[in-house]
Design a protein around this motif. Structure first.
Motif, PDB file in Angstrom:
ATOM      1  N   ARG B  12       0.858  -1.185   0.000  1.00  0.00           N
ATOM      2  CA  ARG B  12       0.000   0.000   0.000  1.00  0.00           C
ATOM      3  C   ARG B  12       0.902   1.245   0.000  1.00  0.00           C
ATOM      4  NH1 ARG B  12      -2.574   1.985   4.566  1.00  0.00           N
ATOM      5  NH2 ARG B  12      -2.028   0.064   5.616  1.00  0.00           N
ATOM      6  N   PRO B  13       0.755   2.120  -1.005  1.00  0.00           N
ATOM      7  CA  PRO B  13       1.643   3.270  -1.082  1.00  0.00           C
ATOM      8  C   PRO B  13       1.510   4.100   0.193  1.00  0.00           C
ATOM      9  CG  PRO B  13       0.251   3.104  -3.037  1.00  0.00           C
ATOM     10  CD  PRO B  13      -0.277   2.128  -2.054  1.00  0.00           C
ATOM     11  N   GLY B  14       2.599   4.463   0.774  1.00  0.00           N
ATOM     12  CA  GLY B  14       2.564   5.264   1.990  1.00  0.00           C
ATOM     13  C   GLY B  14       2.301   4.442   3.230  1.00  0.00           C
ATOM     14  N   GLY B  15       1.993   3.134   3.061  1.00  0.00           N
ATOM     15  CA  GLY B  15       1.783   2.276   4.221  1.00  0.00           C
ATOM     16  C   GLY B  15       3.106   1.977   4.917  1.00  0.00           C
ATOM     17  N   ARG B  16       3.018   1.296   6.068  1.00  0.00           N
ATOM     18  CA  ARG B  16       4.222   1.029   6.845  1.00  0.00           C
ATOM     19  C   ARG B  16       5.217   0.179   6.049  1.00  0.00           C
ATOM     20  NH1 ARG B  16       7.528  -0.208  10.841  1.00  0.00           N
ATOM     21  NH2 ARG B  16       7.870  -2.441  11.011  1.00  0.00           N
ATOM     22  N   ALA B  17       4.729  -0.833   5.340  1.00  0.00           N
ATOM     23  CA  ALA B  17       5.628  -1.706   4.585  1.00  0.00           C
ATOM     24  C   ALA B  17       6.373  -0.922   3.503  1.00  0.00           C
ATOM     25  CB  ALA B  17       4.855  -2.857   3.960  1.00  0.00           C
ATOM     26  N   ALA B  18       5.655  -0.020   2.853  1.00  0.00           N
ATOM     27  CA  ALA B  18       6.285   0.796   1.806  1.00  0.00           C
ATOM     28  C   ALA B  18       7.359   1.707   2.411  1.00  0.00           C
ATOM     29  CB  ALA B  18       5.230   1.621   1.076  1.00  0.00           C
ATOM     30  N   ARG B  19       7.058   2.247   3.613  1.00  0.00           N
ATOM     31  CA  ARG B  19       8.044   3.116   4.268  1.00  0.00           C
ATOM     32  C   ARG B  19       9.278   2.336   4.677  1.00  0.00           C
ATOM     33  NH1 ARG B  19       3.662   5.115   6.959  1.00  0.00           N
ATOM     34  NH2 ARG B  19       4.306   4.178   8.936  1.00  0.00           N
ATOM     35  N   ARG B  21      10.348  -0.404   3.291  1.00  0.00           N
ATOM     36  CA  ARG B  21      11.060  -0.739   2.059  1.00  0.00           C
ATOM     37  C   ARG B  21      11.937   0.437   1.607  1.00  0.00           C
ATOM     38  NH1 ARG B  21      10.806  -0.694  -3.539  1.00  0.00           N
ATOM     39  NH2 ARG B  21      11.439  -2.678  -4.458  1.00  0.00           N
ATOM     40  N   ALA B  22      11.333   1.637   1.581  1.00  0.00           N
ATOM     41  CA  ALA B  22      12.077   2.821   1.140  1.00  0.00           C
ATOM     42  C   ALA B  22      13.260   3.096   2.067  1.00  0.00           C
ATOM     43  CB  ALA B  22      11.139   4.030   1.075  1.00  0.00           C
ATOM     44  N   ASP B  23      13.040   2.931   3.392  1.00  0.00           N
ATOM     45  CA  ASP B  23      14.123   3.177   4.360  1.00  0.00           C
ATOM     46  C   ASP B  23      15.276   2.193   4.162  1.00  0.00           C
ATOM     47  OD1 ASP B  23      12.635   5.203   5.421  1.00  0.00           O
ATOM     48  OD2 ASP B  23      11.999   4.100   7.222  1.00  0.00           O
ATOM     49  N   VAL B  24      14.930   0.928   3.934  1.00  0.00           N
ATOM     50  CA  VAL B  24      15.982  -0.088   3.765  1.00  0.00           C
ATOM     51  C   VAL B  24      16.772   0.185   2.489  1.00  0.00           C
ATOM     52  CG1 VAL B  24      16.430  -2.550   3.361  1.00  0.00           C
ATOM     53  CG2 VAL B  24      14.784  -1.849   5.124  1.00  0.00           C
ATOM     54  N   LEU B  25      16.073   0.542   1.406  1.00  0.00           N
ATOM     55  CA  LEU B  25      16.784   0.788   0.142  1.00  0.00           C
ATOM     56  C   LEU B  25      17.688   2.014   0.250  1.00  0.00           C
ATOM     57  CD1 LEU B  25      14.029  -0.103  -2.508  1.00  0.00           C
ATOM     58  CD2 LEU B  25      15.890  -1.528  -1.600  1.00  0.00           C
ATOM     59  N   LYS B  26      17.194   3.048   0.926  1.00  0.00           N
ATOM     60  CA  LYS B  26      18.034   4.243   1.133  1.00  0.00           C
ATOM     61  C   LYS B  26      19.254   3.887   1.983  1.00  0.00           C
ATOM     62  CE  LYS B  26      14.962   8.257   0.838  1.00  0.00           C
ATOM     63  NZ  LYS B  26      15.456   8.704  -0.484  1.00  0.00           N
ATOM     64  N   ALA B  27      19.040   3.081   3.011  1.00  0.00           N
ATOM     65  CA  ALA B  27      20.158   2.667   3.873  1.00  0.00           C
ATOM     66  C   ALA B  27      21.161   1.845   3.070  1.00  0.00           C
ATOM     67  CB  ALA B  27      19.630   1.856   5.058  1.00  0.00           C
ATOM     68  N   ALA B  28      20.664   0.974   2.202  1.00  0.00           N
ATOM     69  CA  ALA B  28      21.568   0.141   1.388  1.00  0.00           C
ATOM     70  C   ALA B  28      22.431   1.023   0.488  1.00  0.00           C
ATOM     71  CB  ALA B  28      20.763  -0.853   0.555  1.00  0.00           C
ATOM     72  N   THR B  29      21.811   2.038  -0.132  1.00  0.00           N
ATOM     73  CA  THR B  29      22.571   2.948  -0.994  1.00  0.00           C
ATOM     74  C   THR B  29      23.641   3.681  -0.185  1.00  0.00           C
ATOM     75  OG1 THR B  29      20.692   3.225  -2.474  1.00  0.00           O
ATOM     76  CG2 THR B  29      22.385   4.932  -2.542  1.00  0.00           C
ATOM     77  N   ALA B  30      23.257   4.132   1.016  1.00  0.00           N
ATOM     78  CA  ALA B  30      24.207   4.871   1.861  1.00  0.00           C
ATOM     79  C   ALA B  30      25.388   3.984   2.258  1.00  0.00           C
ATOM     80  CB  ALA B  30      23.491   5.409   3.097  1.00  0.00           C
ATOM     81  N   VAL B  31      25.101   2.735   2.618  1.00  0.00           N
ATOM     82  CA  VAL B  31      26.185   1.824   3.018  1.00  0.00           C
ATOM     83  C   VAL B  31      27.093   1.529   1.826  1.00  0.00           C
ATOM     84  CG1 VAL B  31      26.714  -0.508   3.857  1.00  0.00           C
ATOM     85  CG2 VAL B  31      24.870   0.805   4.928  1.00  0.00           C
ATOM     86  N   LEU B  32      26.489   1.323   0.648  1.00  0.00           N
ATOM     87  CA  LEU B  32      27.282   1.121  -0.579  1.00  0.00           C
ATOM     88  C   LEU B  32      28.217   2.298  -0.838  1.00  0.00           C
ATOM     89  CD1 LEU B  32      24.789  -0.298  -3.240  1.00  0.00           C
ATOM     90  CD2 LEU B  32      26.931  -1.352  -2.523  1.00  0.00           C
ATOM     91  N   ALA B  49      18.829   1.432   8.782  1.00  0.00           N
ATOM     92  CA  ALA B  49      17.413   1.678   8.491  1.00  0.00           C
ATOM     93  C   ALA B  49      16.569   1.619   9.755  1.00  0.00           C
ATOM     94  CB  ALA B  49      16.905   0.655   7.473  1.00  0.00           C
ATOM     95  N   GLY B  50      17.163   1.163  10.859  1.00  0.00           N
ATOM     96  CA  GLY B  50      16.401   1.062  12.104  1.00  0.00           C
ATOM     97  C   GLY B  50      15.397  -0.079  12.099  1.00  0.00           C
ATOM     98  N   VAL B  51      15.724  -1.163  11.413  1.00  0.00           N
ATOM     99  CA  VAL B  51      14.841  -2.335  11.387  1.00  0.00           C
ATOM    100  C   VAL B  51      15.653  -3.568  11.788  1.00  0.00           C
ATOM    101  CG1 VAL B  51      13.425  -1.363   9.522  1.00  0.00           C
ATOM    102  CG2 VAL B  51      15.299  -2.947   8.961  1.00  0.00           C
ATOM    103  N   HIS B  52      14.956  -4.662  12.105  1.00  0.00           N
ATOM    104  CA  HIS B  52      15.636  -5.899  12.454  1.00  0.00           C
ATOM    105  C   HIS B  52      16.150  -6.553  11.177  1.00  0.00           C
ATOM    106  CE1 HIS B  52      16.371  -9.894  14.188  1.00  0.00           C
ATOM    107  NE2 HIS B  52      16.480  -9.235  15.340  1.00  0.00           N
TER     108      HIS B  52
END
Lengths: 201, 201
Positions: B12-19, B21-32, B49-52
């Motif tokens: 669901r756009p803007g839902g928790r899962a989407a957020r 997902r976006a946080d993890v991908l941004k974190a992955a780019t930053a770590v790269l 990303a602040g997730v488990h």
């Protein structure tokens, strides 16, 4: 007065030292194509060339220096700068040579492994940058001759034209994995020859 | 009848899962960008990303899959496909976006380390080839719109034109080490726009 005599065993074209040098560089290229840069050892190269490893170390203290010389000698041999009298034909011939060089299985392994290793070795990156600097300067003569013939405007940028010609070939090798073939070489050469500024642009 | 309701916590756009997902991908780019592909760990990305870490593993079973999604999301955000109404301006804008993306210190580290890792990981190479396949298909719209406007001949090759545009930028990043700047972007765009077949070629 400069002494133009080569030292014994050094630099004399066709002499033993020149033959050993050529053999070692050919062996280095073959090992790079077989196993890639990371797995390559000076011992492998020496064994393949039939010389003692100290012979290699004496002339090339590091693997990066040996590889830079090997790539340079290999390019000069298999990717000579064409001189057909026509910009389009020179660009096509040059692009086809590059396709043959990096498009083969061994050539692809050698090229990819060198780019990969240069990402983590400052020394290799520096020697490869020097190789490319010379390589672009040599191949720029394609553009310089086209300017002299009046095919291109005098302010054409030789480096830009060569970088744009080779760009899509390397993009396919290193990024997209799409096929690298003579048809691609011909079409890129046409696009670049067509786009480079002519007289009166 | 298709159920158009997303499952709870999914898509669901803007839902928790989407957020997440976006946080993890941004974190992955930053770590790269900080440490490169080889040194990157899923644990680092999860912490950033602040997730488990199981949240990351559940969605992206391998580092290669996570990285491919991260690169794709990052490109869509920072290298959008321009639509200025002019081929030359679109090519210039696109080349300038790429310069900003791969020319920065972090972007260069991310890009070089991915190319290097893909040379030894078939899985990463396959995911990156898929990324590039989609990327070229998206950016081909620059050429397709120019054909519709009558700026380019109908048989122009969109992939070839985009590959030739981005080629010299990647050649400098990966091979020559020469500077990557907006002036280069503009000059390559001009050469390619000029060389692509116009109507009546």
């Amino acid at each position: 007065m400069t002494n133009t005599q080569p030292r014994v065993g050094e630099l004399r074209p066709g002499g033993r030292a020149a033959r050993v040098r050529a053999d070692v560089l050919k062996a280095a290229t073959a090992v790079l194509e077989d196993v890639g840069y990371d797995q390559m050892t000076i011992e492998d190269v020496a064994a393949r060339a039939g010389v003692h490893k100290t012979t290699v170390y004496r002339r090339w203290p590091t693997k990066a220096e040996l590889v830079a010389d090997a790539v340079s000698a290999h390019s000069a041999e298999v990717v000579p700068v064409p001189d057909s009298g026509s910009l389009l034909h020179d660009l096509q011939a040059f692009a086809r040579e590059i396709v043959a060089n990096i498009g083969s299985e061994g050539g692809a392994r050698r090229s990819r492994s060198l780019v990969a290793a240069a990402a983590t070795s400052d020394e290799l990156a520096a020697t490869m940058h020097m190789f490319w600097h010379e390589r672009l300067a040599n191949s720029a003569t394609i553009v310089e001759r086209a300017i002299e013939r009046g095919e291109l405007a005098p302010d054409s940028d030789p480096n830009l034209i060569i970088e744009t010609l080779i760009g899509p070939l390397w993009v396919r090798l290193l990024l997209t994995g799409e096929p690298i073939d003579e048809d691609l070489a011909d079409r890129v050469a046409e696009l670049v020859a067509n786009g480079a500024p002519g007289i009166g642009h």
